[in-house]
Design a protein around this motif. Structure first.
Motif, mmCIF file in Angstrom:
data_model
loop_
_atom_site.group_PDB
_atom_site.id
_atom_site.type_symbol
_atom_site.label_atom_id
_atom_site.label_comp_id
_atom_site.label_asym_id
_atom_site.label_seq_id
_atom_site.Cartn_x
_atom_site.Cartn_y
_atom_site.Cartn_z
ATOM 1 N N THR A 1 -39.331 31.209 9.645
ATOM 2 C CA THR A 1 -40.568 30.434 9.609
ATOM 3 C C THR A 1 -41.107 30.401 8.187
ATOM 4 O O THR A 1 -41.304 31.443 7.559
ATOM 5 N N ASN A 2 -41.332 29.195 7.673
ATOM 6 C CA ASN A 2 -42.019 28.991 6.394
ATOM 7 C C ASN A 2 -43.413 28.487 6.720
ATOM 8 O O ASN A 2 -43.565 27.514 7.469
ATOM 9 N N SER B 1 -58.627 29.676 -0.741
ATOM 10 C CA SER B 1 -57.345 30.304 -1.037
ATOM 11 C C SER B 1 -56.208 29.451 -0.479
ATOM 12 O O SER B 1 -56.370 28.728 0.507
ATOM 13 N N VAL B 2 -55.065 29.546 -1.154
ATOM 14 C CA VAL B 2 -53.841 28.862 -0.756
ATOM 15 C C VAL B 2 -52.772 29.936 -0.621
ATOM 16 O O VAL B 2 -52.667 30.809 -1.489
ATOM 17 N N SER B 3 -51.990 29.884 0.465
ATOM 18 C CA SER B 3 -50.976 30.915 0.666
ATOM 19 C C SER B 3 -49.674 30.314 1.182
ATOM 20 O O SER B 3 -49.650 29.228 1.773
ATOM 21 N N TYR B 4 -48.594 31.047 0.933
ATOM 22 C CA TYR B 4 -47.258 30.672 1.410
ATOM 23 C C TYR B 4 -46.527 31.946 1.822
ATOM 24 O O TYR B 4 -46.670 32.992 1.181
ATOM 25 N N SER B 5 -45.716 31.858 2.881
ATOM 26 C CA SER B 5 -44.873 32.991 3.256
ATOM 27 C C SER B 5 -43.653 32.503 4.031
ATOM 28 O O SER B 5 -43.675 31.432 4.646
ATOM 29 N N ARG B 6 -42.606 33.297 3.968
ATOM 30 C CA ARG B 6 -41.391 33.051 4.741
ATOM 31 C C ARG B 6 -41.137 34.300 5.576
ATOM 32 O O ARG B 6 -41.197 35.418 5.068
ATOM 33 N N ARG B 7 -40.859 34.121 6.884
ATOM 34 C CA ARG B 7 -40.681 35.230 7.818
ATOM 35 C C ARG B 7 -39.404 35.048 8.639
ATOM 36 O O ARG B 7 -38.871 33.946 8.741
ATOM 37 N N ILE B 8 -38.986 36.144 9.272
ATOM 38 C CA ILE B 8 -37.796 36.126 10.128
ATOM 39 C C ILE B 8 -38.148 36.729 11.483
ATOM 40 O O ILE B 8 -38.939 37.673 11.566
ATOM 41 N N ASP B 9 -37.592 36.154 12.539
ATOM 42 C CA ASP B 9 -37.670 36.715 13.887
ATOM 43 C C ASP B 9 -36.234 36.872 14.375
ATOM 44 O O ASP B 9 -35.508 35.881 14.507
ATOM 45 N N ARG B 10 -35.848 38.113 14.627
ATOM 46 C CA ARG B 10 -34.492 38.391 15.081
ATOM 47 C C ARG B 10 -34.438 38.436 16.603
ATOM 48 O O ARG B 10 -35.381 38.876 17.242
ATOM 49 N N PRO B 11 -33.290 38.027 17.183
ATOM 50 C CA PRO B 11 -33.141 38.167 18.629
ATOM 51 C C PRO B 11 -33.092 39.645 19.008
ATOM 52 O O PRO B 11 -32.610 40.476 18.238
ATOM 53 N N TYR C 1 -49.750 25.177 8.238
ATOM 54 C CA TYR C 1 -48.563 24.437 8.663
ATOM 55 C C TYR C 1 -47.380 25.394 8.663
ATOM 56 O O TYR C 1 -47.182 26.126 7.689
ATOM 57 N N SER C 2 -46.608 25.397 9.746
ATOM 58 C CA SER C 2 -45.418 26.242 9.836
ATOM 59 C C SER C 2 -44.209 25.390 10.194
ATOM 60 O O SER C 2 -44.294 24.494 11.031
ATOM 61 N N HIS C 3 -43.089 25.698 9.561
ATOM 62 C CA HIS C 3 -41.825 25.030 9.832
ATOM 63 C C HIS C 3 -40.833 26.108 10.273
ATOM 64 O O HIS C 3 -40.587 27.058 9.532
ATOM 65 N N VAL C 4 -40.286 25.972 11.479
ATOM 66 C CA VAL C 4 -39.368 26.974 12.028
ATOM 67 C C VAL C 4 -37.957 26.398 12.033
ATOM 68 O O VAL C 4 -37.725 25.309 12.567
ATOM 69 N N LYS C 5 -37.005 27.147 11.460
ATOM 70 C CA LYS C 5 -35.601 26.754 11.439
ATOM 71 C C LYS C 5 -34.842 27.636 12.423
ATOM 72 O O LYS C 5 -35.082 28.833 12.504
ATOM 73 N N ILE D 1 -29.938 31.824 32.911
ATOM 74 C CA ILE D 1 -30.996 31.777 31.916
ATOM 75 C C ILE D 1 -30.505 32.528 30.683
ATOM 76 O O ILE D 1 -30.075 33.678 30.798
ATOM 77 N N SER D 2 -30.543 31.869 29.537
ATOM 78 C CA SER D 2 -30.160 32.516 28.279
ATOM 79 C C SER D 2 -30.940 31.880 27.144
ATOM 80 O O SER D 2 -31.595 30.863 27.328
ATOM 81 N N LYS D 3 -30.865 32.488 25.968
ATOM 82 C CA LYS D 3 -31.535 31.929 24.805
ATOM 83 C C LYS D 3 -30.532 31.247 23.908
ATOM 84 O O LYS D 3 -29.393 31.702 23.783
ATOM 85 N N ARG D 4 -30.973 30.144 23.292
ATOM 86 C CA ARG D 4 -30.130 29.383 22.361
ATOM 87 C C ARG D 4 -30.982 28.930 21.182
ATOM 88 O O ARG D 4 -32.189 28.743 21.316
ATOM 89 N N ASN D 5 -30.309 28.729 20.054
ATOM 90 C CA ASN D 5 -30.960 28.099 18.897
ATOM 91 C C ASN D 5 -30.956 26.610 19.169
ATOM 92 O O ASN D 5 -29.897 25.993 19.267
ATOM 93 N N LEU D 6 -32.149 26.032 19.337
ATOM 94 C CA LEU D 6 -32.208 24.644 19.784
ATOM 95 C C LEU D 6 -32.650 23.649 18.726
ATOM 96 O O LEU D 6 -32.198 22.523 18.731
ATOM 97 N N ALA D 7 -33.570 24.035 17.878
ATOM 98 C CA ALA D 7 -34.198 22.990 17.072
ATOM 99 C C ALA D 7 -34.756 23.550 15.777
ATOM 100 O O ALA D 7 -34.725 24.739 15.515
ATOM 101 N N THR D 8 -35.296 22.629 15.001
ATOM 102 C CA THR D 8 -36.052 22.954 13.795
ATOM 103 C C THR D 8 -37.458 22.461 14.030
ATOM 104 O O THR D 8 -37.653 21.407 14.603
#
Length: 166
Positions: free
Chosen positions: A119-120, A80-90, A138-142, A159-166
């Motif tokens: 995440t794709n 099987s082959v699969s694809y999905s796109r997901r979201i993680d909210r702060p 394979y996952s790619h996180v934006k 200490i805090s959270k920031r959007n840092l990378a892809t």
């Protein structure tokens, strides 16, 4: 005072179809997110404290597709082959801009500019003899958000959270 309100509305469609030796699943979820945060308090300024109010608003619409195709001509050796796109909210605490004392030198502080991370993922799976399952994924996180320690002030660390990378 930090007041935060988040409304998420969603609609989705899903399609499943079995053909000879093949199963197809495809779907999409649409979400509209509206959020608003208001922080009120006092900041230290020269000569004392001053009152302040900060407001942030966000409204965005996203689509989250998913699909999978399973090849099952030989039931004892399926692919099987699969694809999905997901979201993680702060979460609430990650957005709350107030400083919380953790110890004498360390404070935690939220970030009102923190964005959700997306995440794709794509994967290939093989099931052999109904016993052995092997998966390659394979996952790619934006807009990955992670905890960062800021030591700009010499006597404190934040200490805090920031959007840092892809």
């Amino acid at each position: 005072i930090f007041a935060y309100k988040e409304d998420i509305s969603a609609a989705y469609v899903n399609y499943n179809r079995s053909l000879k030796g093949l199963t197809i699943q495809a779907g999409v979820r649409m979400e509209n997110t509206g959020s608003e945060g208001t922080s009120k308090g006092q900041k230290h300024a020269a000569g004392g404290y001053v009152n302040y109010t900060e407001i942030f608003k966000r409204n965005y619409t996203d689509f989250f597709p998913s699909a999978a195709v399973t090849f099952n001509k030989n039931p004892k050796n399926q692919f099987s082959v699969s694809y999905s796109r997901r979201i993680d909210r702060p979460n609430y605490q990650d957005l709350n801009p107030f400083e919380f004392k953790l110890d004498e030198y360390t404070f935690q502080k939220g970030n009102i500019n923190l964005r959700p991370q997306y995440t794709n993922s794509i994967g290939i799976t093989n099931t052999y003899q109904y016993k052995l399952t092997t998966t390659l994924n394979y996952s790619h996180v934006k807009d990955l958000f992670t905890q960062v320690i800021d030591t700009a002030e010499k006597s404190k660390a934040f200490i805090s959270k920031r959007n840092l990378a892809t």
